[in-house]
Design a protein around this motif. Sequence first.
Motif, PDB file in Angstrom:
ATOM      1  N   VAL A  95      24.615 -78.979 -24.973  1.00 33.51           N
ATOM      2  CA  VAL A  95      23.526 -79.829 -26.197  1.00 33.51           C
ATOM      3  C   VAL A  95      23.642 -80.954 -26.096  1.00 33.51           C
ATOM      4  O   VAL A  95      22.394 -81.677 -26.450  1.00 33.51           O
ATOM      5  N   ARG A  96      24.160 -81.845 -25.236  1.00 36.46           N
ATOM      6  CA  ARG A  96      24.352 -83.297 -25.042  1.00 36.46           C
ATOM      7  C   ARG A  96      23.342 -83.678 -24.261  1.00 36.46           C
ATOM      8  O   ARG A  96      22.591 -84.614 -24.166  1.00 36.46           O
ATOM      9  N   SER A  97      22.935 -82.881 -23.088  1.00 36.57           N
ATOM     10  CA  SER A  97      21.960 -83.574 -22.660  1.00 36.57           C
ATOM     11  C   SER A  97      20.709 -82.732 -22.628  1.00 36.57           C
ATOM     12  O   SER A  97      19.669 -83.923 -21.907  1.00 36.57           O
ATOM     13  N   MET A  98      20.504 -81.978 -22.978  1.00 37.46           N
ATOM     14  CA  MET A  98      19.150 -81.665 -24.256  1.00 37.46           C
ATOM     15  C   MET A  98      19.000 -82.632 -25.409  1.00 37.46           C
ATOM     16  O   MET A  98      18.714 -83.399 -25.365  1.00 37.46           O
ATOM     17  N   ILE A  99      19.903 -82.922 -26.468  1.00 39.31           N
ATOM     18  CA  ILE A  99      19.707 -84.306 -26.896  1.00 39.31           C
ATOM     19  C   ILE A  99      19.693 -85.518 -26.049  1.00 39.31           C
ATOM     20  O   ILE A  99      18.584 -86.668 -26.751  1.00 39.31           O
ATOM     21  N   SER A 100      20.512 -86.007 -24.812  1.00 37.45           N
ATOM     22  CA  SER A 100      19.837 -87.406 -24.128  1.00 37.45           C
ATOM     23  C   SER A 100      18.599 -86.671 -23.325  1.00 37.45           C
ATOM     24  O   SER A 100      17.552 -87.606 -23.405  1.00 37.45           O
ATOM     25  N   MET A 101      17.697 -86.331 -22.853  1.00 34.44           N
ATOM     26  CA  MET A 101      16.386 -86.184 -22.585  1.00 34.44           C
ATOM     27  C   MET A 101      15.716 -86.571 -23.568  1.00 34.44           C
ATOM     28  O   MET A 101      15.006 -86.961 -22.922  1.00 34.44           O
ATOM     29  N   GLU A 102      15.593 -85.027 -24.417  1.00 32.18           N
ATOM     30  CA  GLU A 102      14.610 -85.285 -25.584  1.00 32.18           C
ATOM     31  C   GLU A 102      14.114 -87.013 -26.078  1.00 32.18           C
ATOM     32  O   GLU A 102      13.214 -87.011 -26.733  1.00 32.18           O
ATOM     33  N   LEU A 103      15.598 -87.363 -26.465  1.00 33.92           N
ATOM     34  CA  LEU A 103      15.473 -88.738 -26.723  1.00 33.92           C
ATOM     35  C   LEU A 103      14.888 -89.855 -25.977  1.00 33.92           C
ATOM     36  O   LEU A 103      13.759 -90.562 -25.976  1.00 33.92           O
ATOM     37  N   ASN A 104      15.714 -90.281 -25.027  1.00 37.53           N
ATOM     38  CA  ASN A 104      15.199 -90.851 -24.040  1.00 37.53           C
ATOM     39  C   ASN A 104      13.656 -90.593 -23.879  1.00 37.53           C
ATOM     40  O   ASN A 104      12.549 -91.437 -23.301  1.00 37.53           O
ATOM     41  N   GLN A 105      12.476 -88.981 -23.207  1.00 37.11           N
ATOM     42  CA  GLN A 105      11.127 -88.548 -23.411  1.00 37.11           C
ATOM     43  C   GLN A 105      10.225 -88.735 -25.061  1.00 37.11           C
ATOM     44  O   GLN A 105       9.212 -88.695 -25.024  1.00 37.11           O
ATOM     45  N   GLY A 106      11.067 -88.748 -25.418  1.00 44.48           N
ATOM     46  CA  GLY A 106      10.728 -89.575 -26.988  1.00 44.48           C
ATOM     47  C   GLY A 106       9.824 -88.404 -27.421  1.00 44.48           C
ATOM     48  O   GLY A 106       9.002 -88.390 -28.451  1.00 44.48           O
ATOM     49  N   LEU A 107      10.468 -87.130 -27.293  1.00 47.61           N
ATOM     50  CA  LEU A 107      10.434 -85.896 -27.890  1.00 47.61           C
ATOM     51  C   LEU A 107      10.796 -85.122 -29.472  1.00 47.61           C
ATOM     52  O   LEU A 107       9.560 -84.256 -29.879  1.00 47.61           O
ATOM     53  N   VAL A 108      11.201 -86.656 -29.672  1.00 49.83           N
ATOM     54  CA  VAL A 108      12.613 -85.383 -31.280  1.00 49.83           C
ATOM     55  C   VAL A 108      11.813 -87.298 -32.120  1.00 49.83           C
ATOM     56  O   VAL A 108      11.449 -88.171 -32.080  1.00 49.83           O
ATOM     57  N   SER A 109      11.432 -86.153 -32.891  1.00 57.42           N
ATOM     58  CA  SER A 109      10.286 -87.403 -34.117  1.00 57.42           C
ATOM     59  C   SER A 109      11.785 -87.790 -35.132  1.00 57.42           C
ATOM     60  O   SER A 109      12.019 -86.210 -36.010  1.00 57.42           O
ATOM     61  N   PHE A 110      12.363 -88.390 -35.969  1.00 58.71           N
ATOM     62  CA  PHE A 110      12.724 -88.278 -36.787  1.00 58.71           C
ATOM     63  C   PHE A 110      12.118 -88.360 -39.055  1.00 58.71           C
ATOM     64  O   PHE A 110      12.379 -89.081 -39.259  1.00 58.71           O
ATOM     65  N   HIS A 111      10.589 -88.422 -38.135  1.00 59.40           N
ATOM     66  CA  HIS A 111       9.494 -88.547 -39.573  1.00 59.40           C
ATOM     67  C   HIS A 111       8.638 -87.381 -39.661  1.00 59.40           C
ATOM     68  O   HIS A 111       8.301 -87.479 -40.636  1.00 59.40           O
ATOM     69  N   HIS A 112       8.690 -86.220 -38.790  1.00 52.64           N
ATOM     70  CA  HIS A 112       7.773 -85.016 -38.774  1.00 52.64           C
ATOM     71  C   HIS A 112       8.573 -84.150 -37.483  1.00 52.64           C
ATOM     72  O   HIS A 112       9.202 -84.368 -37.121  1.00 52.64           O
ATOM     73  N   GLN A 113       7.581 -83.007 -38.574  1.00 53.84           N
ATOM     74  CA  GLN A 113       8.541 -82.136 -37.974  1.00 53.84           C
ATOM     75  C   GLN A 113       8.049 -81.904 -35.955  1.00 53.84           C
ATOM     76  O   GLN A 113       6.479 -82.142 -35.867  1.00 53.84           O
ATOM     77  N   THR A 114       9.139 -81.527 -35.946  1.00 51.27           N
ATOM     78  CA  THR A 114       8.725 -81.551 -33.993  1.00 51.27           C
ATOM     79  C   THR A 114       9.026 -79.873 -33.440  1.00 51.27           C
ATOM     80  O   THR A 114       9.691 -79.169 -33.852  1.00 51.27           O
ATOM     81  N   ASP A 115       8.382 -79.394 -32.341  1.00 50.40           N
ATOM     82  CA  ASP A 115       8.825 -78.527 -31.862  1.00 50.40           C
ATOM     83  C   ASP A 115      10.242 -78.975 -30.291  1.00 50.40           C
ATOM     84  O   ASP A 115      10.243 -78.417 -29.771  1.00 50.40           O
ATOM     85  N   SER A 116      10.631 -79.763 -30.744  1.00 52.52           N
ATOM     86  CA  SER A 116      11.840 -80.089 -30.284  1.00 52.52           C
ATOM     87  C   SER A 116      12.657 -79.392 -29.507  1.00 52.52           C
ATOM     88  O   SER A 116      13.964 -78.556 -30.572  1.00 52.52           O
ATOM     89  N   ARG A 133      15.746 -80.229 -32.894  1.00 48.73           N
ATOM     90  CA  ARG A 133      14.873 -80.687 -33.796  1.00 48.73           C
ATOM     91  C   ARG A 133      15.610 -78.813 -34.079  1.00 48.73           C
ATOM     92  O   ARG A 133      16.326 -77.965 -35.827  1.00 48.73           O
ATOM     93  N   THR A 134      15.189 -78.040 -33.181  1.00 45.74           N
ATOM     94  CA  THR A 134      15.816 -76.572 -32.724  1.00 45.74           C
ATOM     95  C   THR A 134      17.830 -75.917 -33.953  1.00 45.74           C
ATOM     96  O   THR A 134      17.636 -75.102 -34.363  1.00 45.74           O
ATOM     97  N   LEU A 135      17.789 -76.844 -32.728  1.00 45.89           N
ATOM     98  CA  LEU A 135      19.316 -76.137 -32.554  1.00 45.89           C
ATOM     99  C   LEU A 135      19.917 -76.977 -34.083  1.00 45.89           C
ATOM    100  O   LEU A 135      20.643 -76.379 -34.345  1.00 45.89           O
ATOM    101  N   LEU A 136      19.506 -77.499 -35.173  1.00 48.12           N
ATOM    102  CA  LEU A 136      20.080 -78.555 -35.985  1.00 48.12           C
ATOM    103  C   LEU A 136      18.921 -76.996 -36.784  1.00 48.12           C
ATOM    104  O   LEU A 136      20.504 -77.161 -37.898  1.00 48.12           O
ATOM    105  N   ARG A 137      18.773 -77.380 -36.911  1.00 49.20           N
ATOM    106  CA  ARG A 137      18.028 -75.461 -37.758  1.00 49.20           C
ATOM    107  C   ARG A 137      19.473 -73.849 -37.342  1.00 49.20           C
ATOM    108  O   ARG A 137      19.953 -73.253 -38.394  1.00 49.20           O
ATOM    109  N   LEU A 138      19.570 -73.774 -36.095  1.00 45.89           N
ATOM    110  CA  LEU A 138      20.347 -72.773 -36.115  1.00 45.89           C
ATOM    111  C   LEU A 138      21.804 -73.140 -35.737  1.00 45.89           C
ATOM    112  O   LEU A 138      23.009 -72.429 -36.107  1.00 45.89           O
ATOM    113  N   HIS A 139      22.366 -74.633 -35.870  1.00 46.68           N
ATOM    114  CA  HIS A 139      23.731 -75.119 -36.571  1.00 46.68           C
ATOM    115  C   HIS A 139      23.944 -75.076 -37.734  1.00 46.68           C
ATOM    116  O   HIS A 139      24.586 -74.587 -38.266  1.00 46.68           O
ATOM    117  N   ARG A 140      22.725 -75.193 -38.421  1.00 48.26           N
ATOM    118  CA  ARG A 140      23.331 -74.482 -40.431  1.00 48.26           C
ATOM    119  C   ARG A 140      23.269 -73.460 -40.313  1.00 48.26           C
ATOM    120  O   ARG A 140      24.188 -72.904 -41.783  1.00 48.26           O
TER     121      ARG A 140
END
Length: 305
Positions: A170-191, A194-201
């Motif tokens: 989990v942490r390695s995925m989050i770190s890599m995606e943040l570093n590469q700009g794959l996560v958006s805090f403003h619109h939906q992405t296929d990161s 984001r996918t993990l958050l939906r599973l988490h809920r």
Amino acid sequence: MGVKSKAAAAILILLLFLGSLWLYGGLDYHWDSCVKGYNQLNKLHQLSNSSVVDGAESQLELCPGQTFQVSLLLSHLLDAPTHNSDVLLQPYLSSWDELVKFMDSLGPMVGLISKEIESKTSIIRQLALTADGNPEAEVDPDLHSINSVNSQGGGTKNKASVHTSAYHSVRSMISMELNQGLVSFHHQTDSGSRTLLRLHRALLWLKLFLEKLAETPVEGRLRSPSDLCREAYKSTLAQHHAWYVRKAAELAFIALPERGFFFRLVCVQNQEELSKVLHRVSRAIGEVYDRTQKALEENGMLDLP
């Protein structure tokens, strides 16, 4: 076609339409229209997990004739946490594979939900597969853990560092995606994040449902699984859903099997034995959930669009 038949058909169509909105902002992918059938067991199988009464931490055995195996679910959950407060993605996703089977066994309407869960686990697996253009980076759904190591002694937890894929935890995925700009805090992405958050809920919903199903009241009758599932939903996933999605979900829960079905599903004979098994599973889910929650929270990802 009579009025009642038309009404039933209308409800079914509504549920099918709203199913894709199950995890609002998350489970928003369309799925195939086929729905897995549900075959109620006609007779009790050999109750191989009845021994849990003699020892709360005894090993759970495979349940004959069952697709869902609570022993495999527990094993995957216990393999997921690592020594550094991380969560390995392969056993995490393997846990979801078993939970999908669990949901499928509850009937075709709940099975609709499991289809969206599968779409989410597939996204993360595909991301892992293509991360470095290396097939070995895939989070294999058939392996018991991310490292093919002996489960005796050290297990997978002490050897998690052997795997270097960005999607190994989990942490390695989050770190890599943040570093590469794959996560958006403003619109939906296929990161993956984001996918993990939906599973988490969704995991919190199932955890609470299993905890409620494990409850043994001091006096009074046990509440129906349908009521318990609806109650767990209202305090978890419903908070992320629009009104019409909540109503569709509550309709789906009406058709849940009675409590005796769950005895057979995990191969126990009564509520006391069921409680022992489900408490172990819910504790294991809780450990994985808490670690994931902390990782998402530390990176401000609990409200990704």
